[in-house]
Design a protein around this motif. Structure first.
Motif, PDB file in Angstrom:
ATOM      1  N   GLN A   1      38.999  21.470 -20.841  1.00 55.93           N
ATOM      2  CA  GLN A   1      39.039  20.876 -19.597  1.00 55.93           C
ATOM      3  C   GLN A   1      38.073  19.820 -19.297  1.00 55.93           C
ATOM      4  OE1 GLN A   1      39.403  24.543 -17.671  1.00 55.93           O
ATOM      5  NE2 GLN A   1      41.247  24.430 -16.888  1.00 55.93           N
ATOM      6  N   MET A   2      36.831  20.169 -19.714  1.00 52.79           N
ATOM      7  CA  MET A   2      35.673  19.270 -19.386  1.00 52.79           C
ATOM      8  C   MET A   2      35.727  18.003 -20.168  1.00 52.79           C
ATOM      9  SD  MET A   2      32.001  21.276 -19.272  1.00 52.79           S
ATOM     10  CE  MET A   2      32.431  22.476 -20.586  1.00 52.79           C
ATOM     11  N   LEU A   3      36.335  17.887 -21.589  1.00 50.73           N
ATOM     12  CA  LEU A   3      36.803  16.594 -22.238  1.00 50.73           C
ATOM     13  C   LEU A   3      37.634  15.999 -21.462  1.00 50.73           C
ATOM     14  CD1 LEU A   3      36.369  17.902 -25.900  1.00 50.73           C
ATOM     15  CD2 LEU A   3      34.936  16.342 -24.575  1.00 50.73           C
ATOM     16  N   ASP A   4      38.875  16.653 -21.096  1.00 55.69           N
ATOM     17  CA  ASP A   4      39.752  15.957 -20.370  1.00 55.69           C
ATOM     18  C   ASP A   4      39.349  15.322 -19.197  1.00 55.69           C
ATOM     19  OD1 ASP A   4      41.729  16.558 -22.461  1.00 55.69           O
ATOM     20  OD2 ASP A   4      42.291  18.539 -21.358  1.00 55.69           O
ATOM     21  N   LYS A   5      38.640  16.102 -18.427  1.00 54.55           N
ATOM     22  CA  LYS A   5      37.957  15.636 -17.133  1.00 54.55           C
ATOM     23  C   LYS A   5      37.308  14.282 -17.377  1.00 54.55           C
ATOM     24  CE  LYS A   5      37.153  15.754 -12.711  1.00 54.55           C
ATOM     25  NZ  LYS A   5      38.353  15.839 -11.648  1.00 54.55           N
ATOM     26  N   SER A   6      36.481  14.017 -18.390  1.00 54.86           N
ATOM     27  CA  SER A   6      35.359  13.406 -18.595  1.00 54.86           C
ATOM     28  C   SER A   6      36.189  11.940 -18.989  1.00 54.86           C
ATOM     29  CB  SER A   6      34.560  13.754 -19.820  1.00 54.86           C
ATOM     30  OG  SER A   6      33.921  14.729 -19.373  1.00 54.86           O
ATOM     31  N   ILE A   7      37.375  12.207 -19.883  1.00 60.56           N
ATOM     32  CA  ILE A   7      38.221  11.108 -20.247  1.00 60.56           C
ATOM     33  C   ILE A   7      39.048  10.629 -19.097  1.00 60.56           C
ATOM     34  CG2 ILE A   7      40.085  10.397 -21.733  1.00 60.56           C
ATOM     35  CD1 ILE A   7      39.128  12.237 -23.769  1.00 60.56           C
ATOM     36  N   TYR A   8      39.286  11.474 -18.256  1.00 61.93           N
ATOM     37  CA  TYR A   8      40.053  10.790 -17.046  1.00 61.93           C
ATOM     38  C   TYR A   8      39.270   9.994 -16.185  1.00 61.93           C
ATOM     39  CZ  TYR A   8      42.505  10.849 -12.576  1.00 61.93           C
ATOM     40  OH  TYR A   8      42.860  10.555 -11.220  1.00 61.93           O
ATOM     41  N   ILE A   9      38.026  10.661 -15.821  1.00 57.84           N
ATOM     42  CA  ILE A   9      37.077   9.801 -14.962  1.00 57.84           C
ATOM     43  C   ILE A   9      36.574   8.574 -15.925  1.00 57.84           C
ATOM     44  CG2 ILE A   9      34.780   9.733 -14.171  1.00 57.84           C
ATOM     45  CD1 ILE A   9      34.723  12.760 -13.788  1.00 57.84           C
ATOM     46  N   HIS A  10      36.557   8.697 -16.822  1.00 61.82           N
ATOM     47  CA  HIS A  10      36.131   7.235 -17.938  1.00 61.82           C
ATOM     48  C   HIS A  10      37.324   5.972 -17.743  1.00 61.82           C
ATOM     49  CE1 HIS A  10      34.532   4.621 -20.679  1.00 61.82           C
ATOM     50  NE2 HIS A  10      35.565   4.826 -21.512  1.00 61.82           N
ATOM     51  N   LYS A  11      38.396   6.769 -17.842  1.00 63.39           N
ATOM     52  CA  LYS A  11      39.621   5.651 -17.767  1.00 63.39           C
ATOM     53  C   LYS A  11      39.979   5.072 -16.110  1.00 63.39           C
ATOM     54  CE  LYS A  11      43.415   7.112 -19.575  1.00 63.39           C
ATOM     55  NZ  LYS A  11      44.740   8.213 -19.666  1.00 63.39           N
ATOM     56  N   GLN A  12      39.680   5.909 -15.248  1.00 62.52           N
ATOM     57  CA  GLN A  12      39.683   5.271 -14.095  1.00 62.52           C
ATOM     58  C   GLN A  12      38.569   4.465 -13.554  1.00 62.52           C
ATOM     59  OE1 GLN A  12      42.870   6.725 -13.380  1.00 62.52           O
ATOM     60  NE2 GLN A  12      42.107   6.516 -11.289  1.00 62.52           N
ATOM     61  N   ASN A  13      37.442   4.456 -14.250  1.00 65.14           N
ATOM     62  CA  ASN A  13      36.234   3.700 -13.767  1.00 65.14           C
ATOM     63  C   ASN A  13      35.763   2.759 -14.963  1.00 65.14           C
ATOM     64  OD1 ASN A  13      35.773   4.927 -11.170  1.00 65.14           O
ATOM     65  ND2 ASN A  13      35.715   6.525 -12.633  1.00 65.14           N
ATOM     66  N   LEU A  14      36.814   2.554 -16.138  1.00 68.83           N
ATOM     67  CA  LEU A  14      36.415   1.905 -17.393  1.00 68.83           C
ATOM     68  C   LEU A  14      35.659   0.663 -16.816  1.00 68.83           C
ATOM     69  CD1 LEU A  14      36.526   1.948 -20.240  1.00 68.83           C
ATOM     70  CD2 LEU A  14      38.897   1.012 -20.191  1.00 68.83           C
ATOM     71  N   GLY A  15      36.442  -0.570 -16.291  1.00 74.35           N
ATOM     72  CA  GLY A  15      35.839  -1.740 -15.931  1.00 74.35           C
ATOM     73  C   GLY A  15      34.597  -1.617 -15.457  1.00 74.35           C
ATOM     74  N   THR A  16      34.134  -0.628 -14.193  1.00 78.61           N
ATOM     75  CA  THR A  16      32.946  -0.468 -13.686  1.00 78.61           C
ATOM     76  C   THR A  16      32.055  -0.140 -14.450  1.00 78.61           C
ATOM     77  OG1 THR A  16      34.141   0.021 -11.478  1.00 78.61           O
ATOM     78  CG2 THR A  16      31.800   0.489 -11.505  1.00 78.61           C
ATOM     79  N   SER A  17      32.079   0.687 -15.334  1.00 79.30           N
ATOM     80  CA  SER A  17      31.134   1.199 -16.122  1.00 79.30           C
ATOM     81  C   SER A  17      30.781   0.159 -17.208  1.00 79.30           C
ATOM     82  CB  SER A  17      31.688   2.566 -16.932  1.00 79.30           C
ATOM     83  OG  SER A  17      31.901   3.706 -16.280  1.00 79.30           O
ATOM     84  N   ALA A  18      31.664  -0.525 -17.880  1.00 74.32           N
ATOM     85  CA  ALA A  18      31.473  -1.598 -18.973  1.00 74.32           C
ATOM     86  C   ALA A  18      30.815  -2.635 -18.185  1.00 74.32           C
ATOM     87  CB  ALA A  18      32.878  -2.117 -19.511  1.00 74.32           C
ATOM     88  N   LEU A  19      31.201  -3.352 -17.105  1.00 75.04           N
ATOM     89  CA  LEU A  19      30.450  -4.360 -16.507  1.00 75.04           C
ATOM     90  C   LEU A  19      28.965  -3.980 -16.075  1.00 75.04           C
ATOM     91  CD1 LEU A  19      30.592  -7.249 -15.112  1.00 75.04           C
ATOM     92  CD2 LEU A  19      31.421  -6.150 -13.073  1.00 75.04           C
ATOM     93  N   TYR A  20      28.702  -2.659 -15.662  1.00 72.48           N
ATOM     94  CA  TYR A  20      27.380  -2.076 -15.334  1.00 72.48           C
ATOM     95  C   TYR A  20      26.779  -2.182 -16.375  1.00 72.48           C
ATOM     96  CZ  TYR A  20      23.674   0.950 -14.537  1.00 72.48           C
ATOM     97  OH  TYR A  20      22.491   1.793 -14.594  1.00 72.48           O
ATOM     98  N   LEU A  21      27.150  -1.742 -17.510  1.00 80.97           N
ATOM     99  CA  LEU A  21      26.181  -1.592 -18.958  1.00 80.97           C
ATOM    100  C   LEU A  21      26.007  -3.082 -19.307  1.00 80.97           C
ATOM    101  CD1 LEU A  21      28.059   1.339 -20.656  1.00 80.97           C
ATOM    102  CD2 LEU A  21      25.551   1.119 -19.880  1.00 80.97           C
ATOM    103  N   PHE A  22      27.056  -3.945 -19.253  1.00 84.56           N
ATOM    104  CA  PHE A  22      26.557  -5.319 -19.672  1.00 84.56           C
ATOM    105  C   PHE A  22      25.590  -5.903 -18.939  1.00 84.56           C
ATOM    106  CE2 PHE A  22      27.678 -10.026 -18.879  1.00 84.56           C
ATOM    107  CZ  PHE A  22      27.445 -10.188 -20.268  1.00 84.56           C
ATOM    108  N   VAL A  23      25.594  -5.808 -17.692  1.00 84.67           N
ATOM    109  CA  VAL A  23      24.630  -6.427 -16.767  1.00 84.67           C
ATOM    110  C   VAL A  23      23.214  -5.841 -17.013  1.00 84.67           C
ATOM    111  CG1 VAL A  23      23.607  -6.534 -14.444  1.00 84.67           C
ATOM    112  CG2 VAL A  23      26.071  -7.120 -14.943  1.00 84.67           C
ATOM    113  N   MET A  24      23.170  -4.509 -17.188  1.00 84.86           N
ATOM    114  CA  MET A  24      21.976  -3.456 -17.427  1.00 84.86           C
ATOM    115  C   MET A  24      21.416  -3.873 -18.626  1.00 84.86           C
ATOM    116  SD  MET A  24      20.984  -2.397 -14.416  1.00 84.86           S
ATOM    117  CE  MET A  24      19.698  -1.500 -15.188  1.00 84.86           C
ATOM    118  N   SER A  25      22.033  -4.167 -19.691  1.00 84.55           N
ATOM    119  CA  SER A  25      21.622  -4.370 -21.161  1.00 84.55           C
ATOM    120  C   SER A  25      21.120  -5.708 -21.078  1.00 84.55           C
ATOM    121  CB  SER A  25      22.914  -4.373 -22.081  1.00 84.55           C
ATOM    122  OG  SER A  25      23.614  -3.008 -22.076  1.00 84.55           O
TER     123      SER A  25
END
Length: 322
Positions: free
Chosen positions: A13-37
């Motif tokens: 359930q934790m893995l499913d929850k993590s993947i679900y959260i990641h899919k829902q916020n994929l663009g936000t996380s990727a853009l954030y990591l790009f800027v911060m990198s």
């Protein structure tokens, strides 16, 4: 588990929850990591040229370390410099992780997720994160000093070269294994220190202590869960790189079978080598957040199990719905 209610979760359930959260916020996380990198790379380069290079030159020339042979001074200097660089960049990466923690935590608690909040969190919490990293260094420093002293003794007695005696080489291997085990234990019991610092706003040793409290009695489970998340990320990355590699191999084979000119083949190989690094970075931007989000989910699940925190969250949701 009812998606509208919080509750204690299994590893699946934790893995499913993590993947679900990641899919829902994929663009936000990727853009954030790009800027911060980009920001982390710029800060790292400036710091390296201003401080690291002069210090390394002084240490290597034995101005700071004036005793012993050149070989031992050089070895110790490089060892200290490596440790210092590792800790410095770990602090920067931990500060960068603050934004992913904010994204994952807000999504888990069903709050608004915004890239501006993530960037603000990274800069707002940078001193809090550095304080936790510093406290961790202080706690682990005796192990580093002891292992460094033993390693220096082994090197000084003939273990510096691979042609040294067998006892010295075996000693280095055993010492490396002991250090790795100690480091893995230390990192596991403090697995949630950064999350605690960001979410519960604790500094220094208080954040480390809080993490130990959450892990207490669940060490092997925590170690297994975190190790599983790292392996999952590893296999995902390998799978993606393999797909790109197969695609490149197929293109090369097709062109070669059609009698393409050697100059064209060489140019394509050169282009492939050039674009490989950007592709790897791009893949990491979209895949790496899964690990941080899983740690957030695991952190909340630990609080659910030990403190019944899910009850408080469910009560708060019921009040908000009224």
């Amino acid at each position: 588990m009812d998606e509208k209610r919080y509750g204690i979760m299994s590893i699946t359930q934790m893995l499913d929850k993590s993947i679900y959260i990641h899919k829902q916020n994929l663009g936000t996380s990727a853009l954030y990591l790009f800027v911060m990198s980009i920001l982390v790379a710029v800060i790292g380069l400036i710091f390296s040229f201003i401080i690291i290079v002069p210090v390394s030159l002084l240490m290597t020339s034995s101005i700071i370390l004036g005793n012993g042979t050149f070989e031992s001074n050089f070895f110790i200097s490089m060892l200290m410099l490596t440790v210092f660089l590792t800790l410095f960049y770990y602090s920067l990466e931990s500060a960068k992780q603050s934004g992913i923690i904010t994204i994952g935590s807000n999504a888990f608690l069903r709050k608004k997720v915004d890239i501006s909040d993530a960037i603000v969190s990274a800069f707002k919490n940078i001193f809090r994160v550095i304080s936790v990293v510093t406290a961790g260094i202080i706690l682990f420093l005796p192990v580093i000093v002891m292992c460094g002293w033993i390693l220096t003794s082994i090197v000084s007695n003939g273990g510096y070269s691979l042609e040294g005696d067998t006892v010295s080489i075996v000693g280095i291997i055993v010492l490396s294994i002991v250090f790795f085990i100690g480091f893995a234990f230390f990192m596991t019991i403090h697995a949630f220190a950064i999350e605690v610092a960001i979410i519960e706003k604790l500094y220094f040793f208080k954040a480390l202590k809080r993490s130990r409290q959450l892990v207490k009695g669940k060490f092997w489970r925590t170690f297994g869960y975190i190790a599983s998340s790292f392996l999952l990320l590893f296999f995902i990355n390998i799978s993606i790189y393999t797909i790109f590699g197969l695609a490149g191999g197929i293109i090369y084979f097709v062109l070669e079978s059609t009698g393409a000119q050697e100059e064209l083949m060489s140019m394509l190989l050169m282009i492939g080598n050039v674009v490989r690094i950007p592709i790897q970075m791009l893949v990491s931007y979209f895949v790496a957040p899964i690990g941080g989000i899983f740690t957030i989910v695991l952190y909340y699940n630990m609080r659910f199990e030990k403190e019944g925190y899910h009850i408080a969250l469910n009560i708060a949701n019921l009040k908000n719905q009224q």
